[in-house]
Design an enzyme around this catalytic site. Structure first.
Site, PDB file in Angstrom:
ATOM      1  N   TYR A 147       0.866  -1.344   0.065  1.00  0.00           N
ATOM      2  CA  TYR A 147      -0.277   0.019  -0.014  1.00  0.00           C
ATOM      3  C   TYR A 147       0.920   1.230   0.049  1.00  0.00           C
ATOM      4  CZ  TYR A 147      -3.717   3.148   1.733  1.00  0.00           C
ATOM      5  OH  TYR A 147      -4.512   4.022   1.857  1.00  0.00           O
ATOM      6  N   LYS A 151       0.923   4.122  -3.066  1.00  0.00           N
ATOM      7  CA  LYS A 151       0.446   5.476  -2.615  1.00  0.00           C
ATOM      8  C   LYS A 151       1.679   6.354  -2.824  1.00  0.00           C
ATOM      9  CE  LYS A 151      -3.719   4.868  -1.562  1.00  0.00           C
ATOM     10  NZ  LYS A 151      -4.947   5.388  -2.306  1.00  0.00           N
TER      11      LYS A 151
HETATM   12  P1  NDP Z   1     -13.667   2.274   1.231  1.00  0.00           P
HETATM   13  O1  NDP Z   1     -12.956   0.858   1.371  1.00  0.00           O
HETATM   14  O2  NDP Z   1     -14.435   2.832   2.277  1.00  0.00           O
HETATM   15  O3  NDP Z   1     -14.056   2.461  -0.271  1.00  0.00           O
HETATM   16  C1  NDP Z   1     -13.370   2.135  -1.255  1.00  0.00           C
HETATM   17  C2  NDP Z   1     -14.007   2.403  -2.681  1.00  0.00           C
HETATM   18  O4  NDP Z   1     -13.153   2.070  -3.713  1.00  0.00           O
HETATM   19  C3  NDP Z   1     -15.130   1.656  -2.825  1.00  0.00           C
HETATM   20  O5  NDP Z   1     -16.054   2.425  -3.517  1.00  0.00           O
HETATM   21  C4  NDP Z   1     -14.843   0.582  -3.595  1.00  0.00           C
HETATM   22  O6  NDP Z   1     -15.887  -0.167  -4.282  1.00  0.00           O
HETATM   23  C5  NDP Z   1     -14.061   1.101  -4.692  1.00  0.00           C
HETATM   24  N1  NDP Z   1     -13.187   0.021  -5.107  1.00  0.00           N
HETATM   25  C6  NDP Z   1     -12.301  -0.733  -4.522  1.00  0.00           C
HETATM   26  N2  NDP Z   1     -11.422  -1.242  -5.489  1.00  0.00           N
HETATM   27  C7  NDP Z   1     -12.028  -1.033  -6.527  1.00  0.00           C
HETATM   28  C8  NDP Z   1     -11.667  -1.428  -7.989  1.00  0.00           C
HETATM   29  N3  NDP Z   1     -10.973  -2.256  -8.302  1.00  0.00           N
HETATM   30  N4  NDP Z   1     -12.391  -0.761  -8.993  1.00  0.00           N
HETATM   31  C9  NDP Z   1     -13.182   0.201  -8.833  1.00  0.00           C
HETATM   32  N5  NDP Z   1     -13.751   0.602  -7.532  1.00  0.00           N
HETATM   33  C10 NDP Z   1     -12.746  -0.033  -6.450  1.00  0.00           C
HETATM   34  O7  NDP Z   1     -12.334   3.339   1.283  1.00  0.00           O
HETATM   35  P2  NDP Z   1     -11.853   4.646   1.727  1.00  0.00           P
HETATM   36  O8  NDP Z   1     -13.248   5.525   1.573  1.00  0.00           O
HETATM   37  O9  NDP Z   1     -11.446   4.665   3.133  1.00  0.00           O
HETATM   38  O10 NDP Z   1     -10.746   5.071   0.753  1.00  0.00           O
HETATM   39  C11 NDP Z   1     -10.818   5.859  -0.348  1.00  0.00           C
HETATM   40  C12 NDP Z   1      -9.530   6.066  -0.569  1.00  0.00           C
HETATM   41  O11 NDP Z   1      -8.646   7.074   0.324  1.00  0.00           O
HETATM   42  C13 NDP Z   1      -8.486   4.977  -1.052  1.00  0.00           C
HETATM   43  O12 NDP Z   1      -7.782   5.311  -2.294  1.00  0.00           O
HETATM   44  C14 NDP Z   1      -7.609   5.001   0.395  1.00  0.00           C
HETATM   45  O13 NDP Z   1      -6.450   4.231   0.046  1.00  0.00           O
HETATM   46  C15 NDP Z   1      -7.578   6.414   0.688  1.00  0.00           C
HETATM   47  N6  NDP Z   1      -7.033   6.486   2.253  1.00  0.00           N
HETATM   48  C16 NDP Z   1      -8.050   6.459   3.053  1.00  0.00           C
HETATM   49  C17 NDP Z   1      -7.588   6.460   4.229  1.00  0.00           C
HETATM   50  C18 NDP Z   1      -8.700   6.115   5.481  1.00  0.00           C
HETATM   51  O14 NDP Z   1      -8.403   6.238   6.654  1.00  0.00           O
HETATM   52  N7  NDP Z   1      -9.784   5.821   5.217  1.00  0.00           N
HETATM   53  C19 NDP Z   1      -6.402   7.242   4.618  1.00  0.00           C
HETATM   54  C20 NDP Z   1      -5.568   7.256   3.631  1.00  0.00           C
HETATM   55  C21 NDP Z   1      -5.954   7.305   2.468  1.00  0.00           C
HETATM   56  P3  NDP Z   1     -17.008  -0.984  -3.743  1.00  0.00           P
HETATM   57  O15 NDP Z   1     -17.905  -0.378  -2.911  1.00  0.00           O
HETATM   58  O16 NDP Z   1     -17.682  -1.703  -5.047  1.00  0.00           O
HETATM   59  O17 NDP Z   1     -15.955  -2.195  -2.967  1.00  0.00           O
END
Ligand code: NDP
Length: 240
Positions: A147, A151
């Site tokens: 990861y 990132k």
């Molecule tokens: P969630 O797990 O809550 O949501 C992830 C989203 O990404 C979902 O809508 C999911 O779709 C979608 N997704 C996953 N895999 C795929 C794929 N192969 N193709 C298309 N869509 C996909 O994540 P967060 O909201 O927490 O995170 C969002 C972003 O922020 C990410 O990039 C994460 O790495 C980053 N981030 C998050 C942090 C945190 O603390 N939460 C901290 C730092 C960065 P589905 O609903 O269909 O599964």
């Protein structure tokens, strides 16, 4: 102007907040998701935002999906690469599959989606690309070599893309969120989470909305002179 915005992973968590914020600001939003049909359906019914399922890690799916969106809505002006996954394990235990899946979705996904829209943005001389990185891509984290590599790669990708897009009115920026209260954190044990929060100077997790506000600004007309930057939104957890 009614700009068209695509938000990957735009149906849940941080992505949901981004989709809603851009909609609130008058953007025409299409929210992508990867597999959770029930969450996407509920989100779309609740918000009226169109949802489309494809895997951002699959190059052809991204090209085809963006072509279909452009055919329907005319163009894509704003691309928010937010979709991301974790497959945590220490280096000793991490499998090649865990490494590969995270690089494929979190990093190659950004390339795939930018590739699908960059030419059109350049041609129209206006575009906004925002890639969601992570505090752990800046500072590293135990159990996350995959990861953190993905990132961290986003930040270099963003700067290079910014350099290529600048003279065409296409900006590319990254946002590096700290720990934000979404389902992504649900696998972290409670005692570990307490230690994490203790390291955040503001003393709490961030809210998805706090990331969405940053995306809204970076994708607005007002941010035309900001490109190649990383906006850290992390409660002071990591400062450069
Ligand atoms: P969630 O797990 O809550 O949501 C992830 C989203 O990404 C979902 O809508 C999911 O779709 C979608 N997704 C996953 N895999 C795929 C794929 N192969 N193709 C298309 N869509 C996909 O994540 P967060 O909201 O927490 O995170 C969002 C972003 O922020 C990410 O990039 C994460 O790495 C980053 N981030 C998050 C942090 C945190 O603390 N939460 C901290 C730092 C960065 P589905 O609903 O269909 O599964």
């Amino acid at each position: 102007m009614n700009r068209v915005a695509v938000v990957t992973g735009g149906t849940r968590g941080i992505g949901e907040a981004i989709s809603l914020k851009l909609q609130e600001k008058g953007r025409h939003v299409i929210a992508n998701y990867g597999g959770n049909d029930a969450a996407a359906k509920a989100f779309s019914e609740r918000t009226g935002i169109a949802v489309q399922k494809w895997d951002v890690g699959d190059h052809k799916s991204c090209i085809d999906a963006c072509a279909a969106i452009e055919a329907q809505y005319g163009q894509i002006d704003i691309m928010v690469n937010n979709a991301g996954i974790t497959r945590d394990a220490t280096m000793m235990k991490m499998t090649f599959e865990q490494w590969d899946e995270v690089i494929r979705v979190d990093l190659t996904g950004c390339f795939n989606m930018a590739k699908a829209v960059f030419a059109g943005m350049r041609e129209r001389k206006w575009g906004r690309i925002v890639n969601i990185g992570s505090v752990n891509g800046q500072g590293g984290q135990i159990g996350q070599v995959n990861y953190a590599a993905a990132k961290s790669g986003i930040h270099g990708f963003t700067k290079s893309l910014a350099a290529e897009g600048a003279r065409y009115g296409v900006t590319a920026n990254a946002i590096a969120p700290g720990y934000i209260g979404t389902e992504m954190l649900s696998t972290i044990p409670e005692n570990v989470m307490e230690k994490i929060i203790a390291q955040i100077p503001v003393g709490r997790l961030g809210q998805p909305e706090e990331i969405a506000r940053g995306v809204e600004f970076l994708t607005s007309d007002n941010a035309g002179f900001i490109t190649g930057s990383t906006l850290s939104i992390n409660g002071g957890q990591h400062m450069y």
